[in-house]
Design a protein around this motif. Structure first.
Motif: not given
Lengths: 689, 243
Positions: B104-119
């Motif tokens: 995770v990044g250097d500051s505190s808080g919530r990190y939203t991670v994008e996960v992507i696949t293709t059909d």
């Protein structure tokens, strides 16, 4: 093309006319003077201040923020700490409460910490060059590479520069310090703290004085080659010894071992038993005793499902039957102090029948594969001599007591200021980042890769443990020694309290302080006994020592049954009731029974309706379900009234850190509740449960 | 001058080639199968340290229409600045799972991670996963609630810590229950913790901790509740009087 032009130019012609000369000189001077303000005008920090103004212009609180904004270089100056920090010149939002949502650096608000920025500055925690006004100069420290910014993941190291005792908000640092003290690091490395004290090791390496009585040379050999292949949780690191080195060290240790001292309690040598011959009933009885004696509070063992279950205070016992000799096991279980006077293991007073069944159970736990491939020829005198030399070279005696080999001071480099080690003094391995945290982390993981001839052993730490250790080491800085004295929060003075007299001898034999802390000295597995005499009733304690049973049903670690004699119980009870008292509680100030029924009824009302104690405690096991605090069904037979009253008024005053909340009770409420609780005598059966 | 042009052109091409080569992911991954849905297997909503890898890997499942795992589907991870993945792209294994270590990044808080696949048709299937980084205050709050609150507020029971959650006549709210906690202001939460449930007409089984915990500890517990809340807590921000 330019050459002829240059030849036409004449210095003489230029300076011939004084007026012309003055004009040229003035122009040059003007240019030189203009450079300084221009350089200032185009400086990096002005650009950031312009960006900041643009950012706040569109916010709803723009007016307030604009009013607070002051152009120019901002500086925090703390002369006695050597802090000159200009970070706020660019980090403009650090102290603006309303900028908490800003994620674009360098304008975000500083996350909440217990200190004021103006009081401590920035570099004390973040490192870097506070006086610099460019990003590169402040962060990467091109001019002073020894003090770059501290990466965020090791931030807790900064707290550790002043706070030498554990803090609740710094679990990583606390864990690092526990590892540093518990994995033998401090037995070779010295760590001095700013208050002049020295960090001390907390691990308990066994003496090797009588090792030949305990185990075979083959087992020692296999253990030396890889302790973790015997037990994944073994504290001893892997010294990466060659076959010949392990052969010679094992030869020396066996040759150096002395016979065990004679002791009345030590039994006649037991017959070596083969696991197959062990009577199944005995093994089952032994396993039951292993459970009843709560061996698993300290020792781990692999169960039928293959899971290693139990505590980590003592060695894992999986395969113990293939490790120790039966005679040794019998002697150890009869009285561990004979083999190791400093052991943490209590002297259980098992009957000879219990002893046999426990031995049978433990010997049925085998791991014969461990030494299956070890075939050693009888040791030669040369091998033994070489073994002694190796024991000296590898510093075995820094941890273990070995006959004829003494501990040397400063066996390994002093780590008191390792967190400020100049990069110029570090030899990096090719391919690794040239930073101190990267070096420390790599050194903990692969110590031998930093050059030939290094003796530091290989540990098997998890990545989280490596980070924790690195954090603890990064806290040991130069700054921590030069900072103002009043900033330092020292460790509480370690206590070496031991009870005195006959009771003291008995408590040392039972090793009460392995689990119980008394007057600041001892373990934390069981309740602190420093105020036990003020707290419990004499009769209850006397009975409890015979048949200890938990007052907290959900705990898996419980006090074992020691088979104490009546005389021993009297000695212990007398001593605890007399010595372990605190002045806040006068035991005799309130009676144990005889409270008016109306008061008891009022207390019951308060218990269930006003204070809702049943959410955590149980008085009536049929209706109450609270399982957080102790069961109170027979509390009137266990605790004395004055203690209950004082506890209700302020639990933390009697036991600092207890989670029972202080409910700010009035004296009348506390008295009524005390009456109700003292009426909970339980049946005779319950009192013993 | 003109005779230098080819040389300079070559030089520029070399530099460009060097750059483009550098930007490519080291081994090219080619999907051999395509899924139609992504799901979190484990490792979301972890509480980590800013700037450090999370304790557990993030494991994502690639499923087909029937909900069975798909092997060989290409899954890519991306996140806000400062978040890194090892690996950033991977093919699903025989269970249809892809595992990555998230830093995770250097500051505190919530990190939203994008996960992507293709059909199969090349359409992107996105999935958002939240990870948490606890700064000093949130970490303090985590430790304080672990000691004082979790025995009742955490429904998970372990042999080491048996939960009291189910024993209470009025069940407490687990701290990640955003629908409950997000409606309460910081001041309300502080009031409940300090003066007990009855202070806000809530259960009297919640005792008052105002004389046991310091104000800083209570603030820290609130910060922790705000961090773990699901759905995420939105700070109200400054409220100004309008004309």
């Amino acid at each position: 093309m330019r050459a002829p032009e240059k030849s036409r130019f004449s210095w003489r012609a230029l300076f011939h006319d004084p007026v012309q000369l003055f004009g040229v000189a003035s122009f040059v001077l003007l240019m030189v003077l203009a450079i300084a303000p221009l350089k200032d005008h185009f400086s990096e920090w002005r650009r950031y201040q312009k960006q900041y103004l643009q950012m706040i212009r569109n916010r709803r609180d723009a007016v307030t923020l604009m009013r607070r904004f002051q152009p120019g270089i901002h500086q925090i100056w703390i002369p006695n700490a050597g802090v000159v920090d200009r970070c706020e010149t660019c980090h403009l939002g650090l102290q603006q409460a309303s900028l908490g949502d800003v994620k674009t650096e360098p304008f975000g608000k500083h996350p909440p910490i217990p200190h004021q920025l103006t009081e401590f500055g920035c570099v004390v925690c973040h490192r870097g060059q506070g006086a610099a006004t460019t990003v590169a100069g402040a962060h990467d420290s091109t001019k002073a590479p020894n003090e770059p910014l501290l990466p965020a993941r090791y931030m807790e190291a900064s707290c550790g520069q002043c706070h030498h005792a554990p803090l609740m908000g710094t679990p990583i640092l606390n864990q690092g310090r526990v590892l540093l003290a518990g994995y033998g690091c401090l037995r070779c490395h010295t760590v001095k703290l700013p208050d002049g004290s020295t960090m001390t090791a907390t691990d308990d390496p066994p003496p090797l004085t009588h090792i030949a009585e305990k185990t075979s040379r083959e087992w020692i050999y296999a253990w030396l080659k890889n302790p973790q292949s015997w037990s994944a949780t073994a504290t001893m690191p892997n010294f990466l010894l060659s076959d010949a080195e392990a052969r010679d060290i094992s030869a020396f240790l066996i040759a150096d071992s002395a016979p065990m001292p004679e002791n009345g309690a030590s039994p006649a040598p037991a017959q070596a038993v083969q696991p197959a011959d062990l009577p199944a009933a005995q093994v089952t009885a032994g396993q039951a005793l292993y459970g009843e004696s709560f061996c698993a509070s300290c020792h781990a063992m692999q169960n039928e499902a293959g899971n290693v279950v139990g505590g980590d205070l003592a060695p894992e016992l999986t395969g113990i039957g293939s490790k120790v000799k039966p005679e040794w096991l019998k002697s150890w279980l009869s009285d561990p102090h004979v083999y190791d006077p400093g052991t943490l293991m209590p002297h259980f007073r098992w009957t000879s029948q219990q002893l046999t069944s426990l031995m049978d159970f433990l010997e049925s736990q085998t791991n014969s594969g461990f030494t299956a491939n070890v075939h050693l020829d009888p040791a030669t005198p040369e091998q033994i001599a070489h073994g002694r030399q190796l024991v000296n070279e590898y510093g075995c005696a820094e941890c273990h007591e070995i006959r004829g080999v003494s501990k040397t001071d400063n066996f390994a480099p002093d780590l008191s200021r390792i967190g400020s080690k100049p990069l110029a003094q570090i030899v990096f391995v090719a391919g690794m980042a040239h930073t101190l945290p990267a070096y420390l982390s790599a050194k903990i993981q692969h110590p031998r890769e930093f050059g030939p001839g290094l003796r530091m052993p290989q540990y098997t730490f998890t990545p989280a443990q490596v980070d924790a250790l690195t954090t603890a080491l990064l806290a040991l800085t130069d700054r921590s020694f030069t900072m103002p004295r009043q900033w330092q929060v020292a460790l509480p003075k370690p206590s070496n309290y031991r009870p005195a007299g006959r009771a003291g001898e008995l408590m040392a034999d039972l090793n009460c302080q392995t689990c119980h802390r008394i007057n600041g000295n001892g373990g934390d597995m069981a309740p602190d006994l420093s105020a036990e005499g003020s707290s419990v009733q004499r009769q209850w304690l006397y009975h409890f020592l015979k048949d200890p049973n938990t007052i907290r049903p959900t705990l898996i670690r419980r006090m074992p049954k020691f088979n104490l004699s009546n005389r021993e119980r009297t000695i212990l009870t007398d001593y605890i009731m007399t010595v372990y008292q605190i002045p806040q509680v006068d035991r005799d100030s309130m009676p144990e029974s005889g409270y008016p029924p109306a008061l008891v009824e009022q207390g019951k009302e308060l218990f269930y309706s006003k204070y809702d104690c049943q959410s955590c405690h149980m008085v009536n096991p049929n209706t109450d379900q609270g399982y957080v605090g102790p069961v109170l069904t027979s509390v009137g037979s266990r605790l004395n009234a004055a203690w209950i009253y004082a506890w209700l008024k302020d639990p933390q005053a009697l036991r600092p850190g207890t989670i029972d909340p202080n409910r700010n009770m009035s004296d009348a409420d506390a008295r009524a509740l005390t009456a109700f609780l003292m009426a909970q005598k339980g049946s005779g059966k319950e009192a013993n449960q | 001058m003109t005779r230098y042009v080819p040389v300079m052109g070559m030089l520029a091409l070399t530099i460009l080639a060097g750059c483009s080569h550098h930007a490519k992911p080291a081994p090219a991954l080619h999907a051999s199968a395509y899924g139609s849905a992504l799901a979190v297997s484990s490792g979301d909503k972890q509480l980590g340290t800013p700037g450090a890898p999370l304790p557990q890997p993030l494991v994502i499942e690639v499923n087909d229409d029937q909900g069975n795992g798909v092997q060989g589907a290409l899954v890519k991870f991306s996140g806000p600045a400062g978040v890194s993945f090892n690996p950033a792209a991977a093919l699903s294994d025989s269970n249809g799972e892809v595992s990555t270590n998230v830093t995770v990044g250097d500051s505190s808080g919530r990190y939203t991670v994008e996960v992507i696949t293709t059909d199969k048709k090349g359409k992107e299937i996105p999935l958002q996963v939240n990870e948490l980084a606890a700064g000093y205050q949130e970490m303090l709050g985590y430790e304080v609630q672990k000691k004082y609150c979790s025995r009742c507020h955490d429904p998970n029971s372990t042999p080491e810590q048996v939960s009291n959650y189910g024993n209470l006549a009025v069940a407490p709210h687990p701290f990640d229950r955003g629908n409950t906690f997000n409606k309460l202001s910081d001041a309300d939460l502080a009031s409940i913790i300090s003066h007990g449930g009855p202070a806000m007409n809530l259960s009297a089984l919640m005792p008052d901790y105002g004389s046991t915990l310091s104000k800083a500890d209570i603030r820290a517990v609130i910060a922790y509740i705000r961090l773990v809340s699901n759905p995420p807590f939105q700070a109200p921000g400054m409220v100004y009087a309008t004309r």
